[in-house]
Design a protein around this motif. Structure first.
Motif, PDB file in Angstrom:
ATOM      1  N   GLU A  64       0.856  -1.185   0.000  1.00 44.92           N
ATOM      2  CA  GLU A  64       0.000   0.000   0.000  1.00 44.92           C
ATOM      3  C   GLU A  64       0.892   1.235   0.000  1.00 44.92           C
ATOM      4  N   CYS A  65       0.539   2.177  -0.858  1.00 44.56           N
ATOM      5  CA  CYS A  65       1.310   3.415  -0.928  1.00 44.56           C
ATOM      6  C   CYS A  65       0.355   4.602  -0.934  1.00 44.56           C
ATOM      7  N   ALA A  66       0.711   5.632  -0.177  1.00 44.50           N
ATOM      8  CA  ALA A  66      -0.154   6.793   0.005  1.00 44.50           C
ATOM      9  C   ALA A  66      -0.090   7.783  -1.153  1.00 44.50           C
ATOM     10  N   GLN A  67       0.844   7.574  -2.077  1.00 44.65           N
ATOM     11  CA  GLN A  67       0.974   8.511  -3.189  1.00 44.65           C
ATOM     12  C   GLN A  67       1.483   7.778  -4.424  1.00 44.65           C
ATOM     13  N   PRO A  68       1.211   8.313  -5.600  1.00 41.38           N
ATOM     14  CA  PRO A  68       1.613   7.617  -6.825  1.00 41.38           C
ATOM     15  C   PRO A  68       3.091   7.779  -7.187  1.00 41.38           C
ATOM     16  N   VAL A  69       3.747   8.815  -6.637  1.00 41.94           N
ATOM     17  CA  VAL A  69       5.132   9.120  -6.994  1.00 41.94           C
ATOM     18  C   VAL A  69       5.911   9.513  -5.745  1.00 41.94           C
ATOM     19  N   PHE A  70       7.158   9.040  -5.662  1.00 42.33           N
ATOM     20  CA  PHE A  70       8.094   9.532  -4.648  1.00 42.33           C
ATOM     21  C   PHE A  70       8.757  10.754  -5.281  1.00 42.33           C
ATOM     22  N   ALA A  71       8.501  11.933  -4.739  1.00 41.16           N
ATOM     23  CA  ALA A  71       8.868  13.198  -5.374  1.00 41.16           C
ATOM     24  C   ALA A  71      10.369  13.443  -5.414  1.00 41.16           C
ATOM     25  N   THR A  72      10.809  14.048  -6.515  1.00 44.66           N
ATOM     26  CA  THR A  72      12.197  14.480  -6.650  1.00 44.66           C
ATOM     27  C   THR A  72      12.549  15.385  -5.474  1.00 44.66           C
ATOM     28  N   GLY A  73      13.704  15.147  -4.888  1.00 44.08           N
ATOM     29  CA  GLY A  73      14.164  15.938  -3.753  1.00 44.08           C
ATOM     30  C   GLY A  73      13.826  15.331  -2.411  1.00 44.08           C
ATOM     31  N   SER A  74      12.953  14.333  -2.395  1.00 45.49           N
ATOM     32  CA  SER A  74      12.601  13.722  -1.109  1.00 45.49           C
ATOM     33  C   SER A  74      13.648  12.693  -0.696  1.00 45.49           C
ATOM     34  N   THR A  75      13.747  12.508   0.595  1.00 48.30           N
ATOM     35  CA  THR A  75      14.615  11.483   1.169  1.00 48.30           C
ATOM     36  C   THR A  75      13.715  10.477   1.862  1.00 48.30           C
ATOM     37  N   LEU A  76      13.850   9.220   1.458  1.00 42.11           N
ATOM     38  CA  LEU A  76      13.018   8.155   2.003  1.00 42.11           C
ATOM     39  C   LEU A  76      13.817   7.277   2.943  1.00 42.11           C
ATOM     40  N   HIS A  77      13.181   6.848   4.005  1.00 43.02           N
ATOM     41  CA  HIS A  77      13.760   5.856   4.906  1.00 43.02           C
ATOM     42  C   HIS A  77      12.977   4.572   4.727  1.00 43.02           C
ATOM     43  N   VAL A  78      13.694   3.514   4.398  1.00 41.95           N
ATOM     44  CA  VAL A  78      13.101   2.201   4.162  1.00 41.95           C
ATOM     45  C   VAL A  78      13.475   1.324   5.353  1.00 41.95           C
ATOM     46  N   THR A  79      12.464   0.884   6.090  1.00 43.15           N
ATOM     47  CA  THR A  79      12.696   0.067   7.279  1.00 43.15           C
ATOM     48  C   THR A  79      12.150  -1.326   7.043  1.00 43.15           C
ATOM     49  N   VAL A  80      12.979  -2.327   7.355  1.00 46.27           N
ATOM     50  CA  VAL A  80      12.555  -3.723   7.251  1.00 46.27           C
ATOM     51  C   VAL A  80      12.772  -4.393   8.601  1.00 46.27           C
ATOM     52  N   GLN A  81      11.770  -5.156   9.030  1.00 44.48           N
ATOM     53  CA  GLN A  81      11.856  -5.869  10.306  1.00 44.48           C
ATOM     54  C   GLN A  81      11.567  -7.331  10.067  1.00 44.48           C
ATOM     55  N   LEU A  82      12.490  -8.173  10.495  1.00 46.55           N
ATOM     56  CA  LEU A  82      12.353  -9.615  10.339  1.00 46.55           C
ATOM     57  C   LEU A  82      11.151 -10.119  11.134  1.00 46.55           C
ATOM     58  N   LEU A  83      10.261 -10.831  10.435  1.00 49.68           N
ATOM     59  CA  LEU A  83       9.125 -11.463  11.086  1.00 49.68           C
ATOM     60  C   LEU A  83       9.356 -12.958  11.240  1.00 49.68           C
ATOM     61  N   LEU A  84       9.971 -13.559  10.216  1.00 46.21           N
ATOM     62  CA  LEU A  84      10.157 -15.008  10.189  1.00 46.21           C
ATOM     63  C   LEU A  84      11.349 -15.355   9.329  1.00 46.21           C
ATOM     64  N   LYS A  85      12.182 -16.262   9.817  1.00 42.25           N
ATOM     65  CA  LYS A  85      13.269 -16.810   9.012  1.00 42.25           C
ATOM     66  C   LYS A  85      13.307 -18.302   9.277  1.00 42.25           C
ATOM     67  N   ALA A  86      12.974 -19.078   8.251  1.00 34.93           N
ATOM     68  CA  ALA A  86      12.962 -20.532   8.374  1.00 34.93           C
ATOM     69  C   ALA A  86      14.315 -21.109   7.965  1.00 34.93           C
ATOM     70  N   ASP A  87      14.599 -22.310   8.433  1.00 32.35           N
ATOM     71  CA  ASP A  87      15.860 -22.976   8.108  1.00 32.35           C
ATOM     72  C   ASP A  87      16.023 -23.237   6.613  1.00 32.35           C
ATOM     73  N   ASN A  88      14.920 -23.330   5.875  1.00 27.15           N
ATOM     74  CA  ASN A  88      14.997 -23.609   4.443  1.00 27.15           C
ATOM     75  C   ASN A  88      15.254 -22.364   3.597  1.00 27.15           C
ATOM     76  N   GLY A  89      15.445 -21.204   4.220  1.00 27.65           N
ATOM     77  CA  GLY A  89      15.766 -19.982   3.495  1.00 27.65           C
ATOM     78  C   GLY A  89      14.594 -19.046   3.257  1.00 27.65           C
ATOM     79  N   LEU A  90      13.397 -19.463   3.615  1.00 24.90           N
ATOM     80  CA  LEU A  90      12.237 -18.590   3.465  1.00 24.90           C
ATOM     81  C   LEU A  90      12.229 -17.545   4.579  1.00 24.90           C
ATOM     82  N   GLY A  91      11.820 -16.333   4.219  1.00 27.27           N
ATOM     83  CA  GLY A  91      11.760 -15.270   5.207  1.00 27.27           C
ATOM     84  C   GLY A  91      10.607 -14.335   4.934  1.00 27.27           C
TER      85      GLY A  91
END
Length: 162
Positions: free
Chosen positions: A98-125
């Protein structure tokens, strides 16, 4: 996993090029801001020379790739803690990007955060991911992203080609 380095100083975080198994111009993130055993936060500045830039910015559909590369950087950092190099991984899909806007505007600085929810022994995450505008602190996008990191990517790719 809690015994891994928590919140290393920015100077201790390697350049993004050392954490993702990509080469320019396909490295879309600028740098990793912080990382710990379960979370990574990266930064991307939207510039006229950004890959996929058109008109007023970068289409928000690219946000899923920003998330995937942040996950790759997380995995690359965790591999470095074990004395290994970054490995190839695969984006399997996402739930409810889900995204709140159609374009990430020129000049903006974005922070991308990822948080591990699951990591299985077979490599799925699975990771909870967000993109936030650094200046306004407004959350612009979110998704749960599923990935796969095979133990041996070459063997996996050879086996899947038969």
């Amino acid at each position: 996993m809690k015994d891994r380095a928590i919140n290393p100083s920015p100077a201790a975080i390697p350049p993004i090029e050392q954490l993702v198994p990509h080469a320019a111009p396909m490295i879309l993130l600028d740098r990793v801001l912080n990382v710990d055993a379960e979370t990574l936060r990266a930064e991307v500045k939207i510039r006229p020379d950004s890959l996929f830039h058109e008109g007023d910015g970068v289409g928000s559909w690219v946000g899923i790739e920003y998330m995937a590369q942040a996950i790759a950087a997380y995995a690359g950092y965790q591999s470095r803690l074990l004395g290994q190099s970054a490995k190839i991984g695969f984006l399997l899909g996402s739930r409810r990007y889900e995204c709140a806007q159609p374009v990430f505007a020129t000049g903006s600085t974005l922070h991308v955060t990822v948080q591990l929810l699951l990591k299985a022994d077979n490599g799925l995450g699975s990771f909870a991911c967000t993109i936030t505008d650094q200046q306004s602190q407004q959350q612009l996008a979110q998704a749960t992203v599923s990935v796969f990191e095979p133990h041996d990517a070459s063997q996996f790719l050879e086996g899947s080609m038969e």
